[in-house]
Design an enzyme around this catalytic site. Sequence first.
Site: not given
Length: 338
Positions: A217, A64, A61, A153
């Site tokens: 994450e 990010e 993404h 991420h």
Amino acid sequence: MNSSVSTQRFLARTLAAPESPTSLTETLADGTRLTLLDAGVLRISPTQPGSHRALISCGVHGNETAPMEIVDQLVSDIFNGQLKVNNELMFVIGNPPAAIAEQRFVEENLNRLFSGKHRHSTAKEAARAARLEALTEAFFLDGDEPRLHYDLHTAIRGSYIEKFAVYPYLHSRTWSESQFGFLEQAGIEAVLLSNQPSGTYSYFSSHEFGADAFTIELGKVRKFGDNDMRRFAQMTESLRRVVDGTERFVARRQAIKIFAVVEEVIKRSENFKLHIPDEAKNFTEYDAGALLASDDDYEYRTQRDGERFVFPITNVPPGQRAMLVVAPVTDLTELTEA
């Protein structure tokens, strides 16, 4: 374009030529071989075979940024001789055009297009997914060392649990206790156990090549230069041990929390609605019976006390995931793989 792989930092070079397929090879003074396979795809091979074959990806993404800065520093330290390479490596910056645009994606979410799902899309990201699949296959099948994939991420929302990992659905395989221990040492506070196949990059590596793979994450989305890199020190140091071969994967989990996905909420129509506040954080806890989402002829209410939501988002096409609902697990033996 410079003829040397290492004359520019990896991230700067990638963003300067985000769609260049140019392949370049260079050998460092100690014999480590660097091969730029594609824009944002760098393979690094040591002089002697290592104990693992590790893929470290980021920027799937484009907004990010912290993971891209972590990878850029690792690669820079390898170039400068400050980090010795003792495992086969591939570094991937997933979606450079989206990173330039400072957007999650350009036309379609790249992390929904792996495992062949790109064949049903005409978006720009579809071609990138196909190319990354081919490069990943070539990397993992080029040796028989145990395979690792850490896909880094950051999340759109804030979170009561800032750093967590998603464990792809394993089908008949079992969870790795040593990987739980590694993640905990890397500063990960929780692991979510997926309950079905998906189009994510980590699921592709896990299912197709048996890799110990995770979507990781690390905090909240921020712009380039706005990240406090001290917050990622544990993860960065753990990845350095993977690079230099000193990580032995012998730790066992102590306090890391385990959650099972109990519902993957799918957006079915444009009438889909989330019944959670915009400012609510990931892992907000609810009592049984709370309405979290509704759509045509559908609603999701929590089935038990303690359920929590993760990754809520409404601006996805119908048919795609809009939210995960998870619940804490105290005993992994209570869970079975189909």
